[in-house]
Motif scaffolding. Structure first.
Motif, PDB file in Angstrom:
ATOM      1  N   LEU A  37      37.234  82.418  19.680  1.00 46.66           N
ATOM      2  CA  LEU A  37      35.786  82.935  19.503  1.00 46.66           C
ATOM      3  C   LEU A  37      34.833  82.230  18.482  1.00 46.66           C
ATOM      4  O   LEU A  37      33.771  82.179  18.617  1.00 46.66           O
ATOM      5  CB  LEU A  37      36.372  84.463  19.040  1.00 46.66           C
ATOM      6  CG  LEU A  37      36.671  85.361  20.050  1.00 46.66           C
ATOM      7  CD1 LEU A  37      37.392  86.611  19.610  1.00 46.66           C
ATOM      8  CD2 LEU A  37      35.500  85.827  21.134  1.00 46.66           C
ATOM      9  N   GLU A  38      35.587  81.663  17.459  1.00 43.57           N
ATOM     10  CA  GLU A  38      34.782  81.218  16.417  1.00 43.57           C
ATOM     11  C   GLU A  38      34.255  79.721  16.798  1.00 43.57           C
ATOM     12  O   GLU A  38      33.247  79.310  16.491  1.00 43.57           O
ATOM     13  CB  GLU A  38      35.796  80.707  15.241  1.00 43.57           C
ATOM     14  CG  GLU A  38      36.040  82.151  14.445  1.00 43.57           C
ATOM     15  CD  GLU A  38      37.073  81.854  13.299  1.00 43.57           C
ATOM     16  OE1 GLU A  38      37.507  80.548  13.014  1.00 43.57           O
ATOM     17  OE2 GLU A  38      37.303  82.924  12.608  1.00 43.57           O
ATOM     18  N   ASN A  39      34.942  79.166  17.800  1.00 47.07           N
ATOM     19  CA  ASN A  39      34.425  77.952  18.207  1.00 47.07           C
ATOM     20  C   ASN A  39      33.572  77.843  19.481  1.00 47.07           C
ATOM     21  O   ASN A  39      33.184  77.126  20.419  1.00 47.07           O
ATOM     22  CB  ASN A  39      35.707  76.979  18.401  1.00 47.07           C
ATOM     23  CG  ASN A  39      36.203  76.532  17.336  1.00 47.07           C
ATOM     24  OD1 ASN A  39      35.690  76.358  16.388  1.00 47.07           O
ATOM     25  ND2 ASN A  39      37.451  76.348  17.177  1.00 47.07           N
ATOM     26  N   ALA A  44      39.211  78.075  26.225  1.00 47.33           N
ATOM     27  CA  ALA A  44      40.379  78.321  25.269  1.00 47.33           C
ATOM     28  C   ALA A  44      40.772  79.699  25.396  1.00 47.33           C
ATOM     29  O   ALA A  44      42.060  80.236  25.763  1.00 47.33           O
ATOM     30  CB  ALA A  44      40.409  77.708  23.979  1.00 47.33           C
ATOM     31  N   LEU A  45      39.803  80.534  25.297  1.00 45.21           N
ATOM     32  CA  LEU A  45      39.919  81.976  25.316  1.00 45.21           C
ATOM     33  C   LEU A  45      40.317  82.500  26.716  1.00 45.21           C
ATOM     34  O   LEU A  45      41.585  83.273  26.806  1.00 45.21           O
ATOM     35  CB  LEU A  45      38.306  82.835  24.935  1.00 45.21           C
ATOM     36  CG  LEU A  45      38.589  84.123  24.816  1.00 45.21           C
ATOM     37  CD1 LEU A  45      39.470  84.573  23.632  1.00 45.21           C
ATOM     38  CD2 LEU A  45      37.203  84.485  24.395  1.00 45.21           C
ATOM     39  N   PHE A  46      39.993  81.770  27.697  1.00 49.10           N
ATOM     40  CA  PHE A  46      40.448  82.183  29.010  1.00 49.10           C
ATOM     41  C   PHE A  46      41.806  81.988  29.184  1.00 49.10           C
ATOM     42  O   PHE A  46      42.623  82.735  29.612  1.00 49.10           O
ATOM     43  CB  PHE A  46      39.657  81.391  30.048  1.00 49.10           C
ATOM     44  CG  PHE A  46      39.910  81.481  31.534  1.00 49.10           C
ATOM     45  CD1 PHE A  46      39.217  82.440  32.070  1.00 49.10           C
ATOM     46  CD2 PHE A  46      41.026  80.891  32.020  1.00 49.10           C
ATOM     47  CE1 PHE A  46      39.389  82.392  33.580  1.00 49.10           C
ATOM     48  CE2 PHE A  46      41.475  81.010  33.514  1.00 49.10           C
ATOM     49  CZ  PHE A  46      40.525  82.124  34.069  1.00 49.10           C
ATOM     50  N   ALA A  65      35.535  88.352  33.042  1.00 41.54           N
ATOM     51  CA  ALA A  65      34.684  89.226  32.457  1.00 41.54           C
ATOM     52  C   ALA A  65      35.228  89.544  31.067  1.00 41.54           C
ATOM     53  O   ALA A  65      34.706  90.077  30.294  1.00 41.54           O
ATOM     54  CB  ALA A  65      35.041  90.596  33.573  1.00 41.54           C
ATOM     55  N   LEU A  66      36.471  89.339  30.687  1.00 41.70           N
ATOM     56  CA  LEU A  66      37.282  89.941  29.548  1.00 41.70           C
ATOM     57  C   LEU A  66      36.638  88.839  28.523  1.00 41.70           C
ATOM     58  O   LEU A  66      36.449  89.220  27.473  1.00 41.70           O
ATOM     59  CB  LEU A  66      38.667  89.799  29.722  1.00 41.70           C
ATOM     60  CG  LEU A  66      39.661  90.223  28.330  1.00 41.70           C
ATOM     61  CD1 LEU A  66      38.900  91.536  28.114  1.00 41.70           C
ATOM     62  CD2 LEU A  66      40.860  90.027  28.729  1.00 41.70           C
ATOM     63  N   VAL A  67      36.604  87.726  28.838  1.00 44.11           N
ATOM     64  CA  VAL A  67      36.137  86.517  28.079  1.00 44.11           C
ATOM     65  C   VAL A  67      34.440  87.073  27.421  1.00 44.11           C
ATOM     66  O   VAL A  67      34.306  87.123  26.376  1.00 44.11           O
ATOM     67  CB  VAL A  67      36.040  85.159  28.357  1.00 44.11           C
ATOM     68  CG1 VAL A  67      35.251  84.102  27.657  1.00 44.11           C
ATOM     69  CG2 VAL A  67      37.429  84.637  28.723  1.00 44.11           C
ATOM     70  N   HIS A  68      33.741  87.631  28.533  1.00 41.37           N
ATOM     71  CA  HIS A  68      32.397  87.885  28.252  1.00 41.37           C
ATOM     72  C   HIS A  68      32.315  89.144  27.464  1.00 41.37           C
ATOM     73  O   HIS A  68      31.682  89.210  26.482  1.00 41.37           O
ATOM     74  CB  HIS A  68      31.607  88.050  29.541  1.00 41.37           C
ATOM     75  CG  HIS A  68      30.263  88.397  29.549  1.00 41.37           C
ATOM     76  ND1 HIS A  68      29.324  87.567  29.311  1.00 41.37           N
ATOM     77  CD2 HIS A  68      29.601  89.653  29.318  1.00 41.37           C
ATOM     78  CE1 HIS A  68      28.040  88.295  29.164  1.00 41.37           C
ATOM     79  NE2 HIS A  68      28.353  89.632  29.166  1.00 41.37           N
ATOM     80  N   TYR A  69      33.275  89.857  27.769  1.00 42.81           N
ATOM     81  CA  TYR A  69      33.251  91.240  26.888  1.00 42.81           C
ATOM     82  C   TYR A  69      33.887  90.950  25.234  1.00 42.81           C
ATOM     83  O   TYR A  69      33.070  91.492  24.578  1.00 42.81           O
ATOM     84  CB  TYR A  69      34.458  92.201  27.449  1.00 42.81           C
ATOM     85  CG  TYR A  69      34.503  93.398  26.707  1.00 42.81           C
ATOM     86  CD1 TYR A  69      33.611  94.452  26.547  1.00 42.81           C
ATOM     87  CD2 TYR A  69      35.600  93.734  25.680  1.00 42.81           C
ATOM     88  CE1 TYR A  69      33.429  95.475  25.609  1.00 42.81           C
ATOM     89  CE2 TYR A  69      35.640  94.570  25.048  1.00 42.81           C
ATOM     90  CZ  TYR A  69      34.602  95.669  24.811  1.00 42.81           C
ATOM     91  OH  TYR A  69      34.623  96.701  23.869  1.00 42.81           O
ATOM     92  N   MET A  70      34.645  90.084  25.091  1.00 43.27           N
ATOM     93  CA  MET A  70      35.129  89.901  23.880  1.00 43.27           C
ATOM     94  C   MET A  70      33.835  89.157  22.999  1.00 43.27           C
ATOM     95  O   MET A  70      33.697  89.768  21.848  1.00 43.27           O
ATOM     96  CB  MET A  70      36.012  88.985  23.860  1.00 43.27           C
ATOM     97  CG  MET A  70      37.457  89.656  24.373  1.00 43.27           C
ATOM     98  SD  MET A  70      38.204  90.527  23.089  1.00 43.27           S
ATOM     99  CE  MET A  70      38.572  89.603  21.557  1.00 43.27           C
ATOM    100  N   HIS A  71      33.117  88.361  23.522  1.00 47.78           N
ATOM    101  CA  HIS A  71      31.940  87.797  23.019  1.00 47.78           C
ATOM    102  C   HIS A  71      30.873  88.892  22.601  1.00 47.78           C
ATOM    103  O   HIS A  71      30.471  89.120  21.530  1.00 47.78           O
ATOM    104  CB  HIS A  71      31.204  86.840  23.857  1.00 47.78           C
ATOM    105  CG  HIS A  71      32.145  85.479  23.659  1.00 47.78           C
ATOM    106  ND1 HIS A  71      32.196  84.624  22.662  1.00 47.78           N
ATOM    107  CD2 HIS A  71      32.723  84.931  24.797  1.00 47.78           C
ATOM    108  CE1 HIS A  71      32.847  83.538  22.973  1.00 47.78           C
ATOM    109  NE2 HIS A  71      33.009  83.703  24.182  1.00 47.78           N
ATOM    110  N   GLU A  72      30.876  89.772  23.541  1.00 49.13           N
ATOM    111  CA  GLU A  72      29.817  91.051  23.276  1.00 49.13           C
ATOM    112  C   GLU A  72      30.485  92.030  22.242  1.00 49.13           C
ATOM    113  O   GLU A  72      29.552  92.298  21.385  1.00 49.13           O
ATOM    114  CB  GLU A  72      29.676  91.754  24.572  1.00 49.13           C
ATOM    115  CG  GLU A  72      28.693  91.131  25.499  1.00 49.13           C
ATOM    116  CD  GLU A  72      28.110  91.927  26.545  1.00 49.13           C
ATOM    117  OE1 GLU A  72      28.822  92.953  26.975  1.00 49.13           O
ATOM    118  OE2 GLU A  72      26.965  91.717  27.160  1.00 49.13           O
ATOM    119  N   ALA A  73      31.582  92.105  22.371  1.00 48.87           N
ATOM    120  CA  ALA A  73      32.261  93.083  21.156  1.00 48.87           C
ATOM    121  C   ALA A  73      32.134  92.717  20.006  1.00 48.87           C
ATOM    122  O   ALA A  73      31.771  93.086  18.982  1.00 48.87           O
ATOM    123  CB  ALA A  73      33.750  93.187  21.765  1.00 48.87           C
TER     124      ALA A  73
END
Length: 107
Positions: A37-39, A44-46, A65-73
């Motif tokens: 997330l920081e980078n 890598a998140l996937f 979709a989960l990767v996208h959600y994590m960034h939004e959260a």
């Protein structure tokens, strides 16, 4: 957690060992998610989600979709005033399910 394991008949040494494994797993996963997330490393998140959540058998659409959600959260939480967080008034963004539908229909 400790009490639950004991109720299952796991002895002192077994509880200690299992808790240590769970804690190591938790911190390892947390570190990999935070680093990605920081980078802003979506690949890598996937991979971390594929490995840790889906056990190598997840559908790419759901993981994206989960990767996208994590960034939004993370962005939503970063925008919250500290006073709201300390008061326990934390609201997470709703997942955008249309992303899953769009990705699924696009193949």
């Amino acid at each position: 957690m400790d009490q639950s394991m004991r109720e299952l008949g796991i002895g002192d040494e077994g509880v200690r060992k299992r808790v240590r494994i769970m804690v190591e797993s938790f911190y390892g996963r947390t570190a990999s998610y935070m680093e990605a997330l920081e980078n802003k490393d979506n690949a890598a998140l996937f991979e971390a989600f594929m490995r840790n959540i889906y056990g190598q058998s997840g559908e790419a659409v759901a993981i994206k979709a989960l990767v996208h959600y994590m960034h939004e959260a993370v962005e939503g939480l970063a925008a919250l005033p500290t006073s709201e967080i300390l008061a326990g008034d934390v609201k997470f963004v709703a997942p955008k399910t249309e992303l899953i539908r769009e990705s699924a229909s696009n193949g």
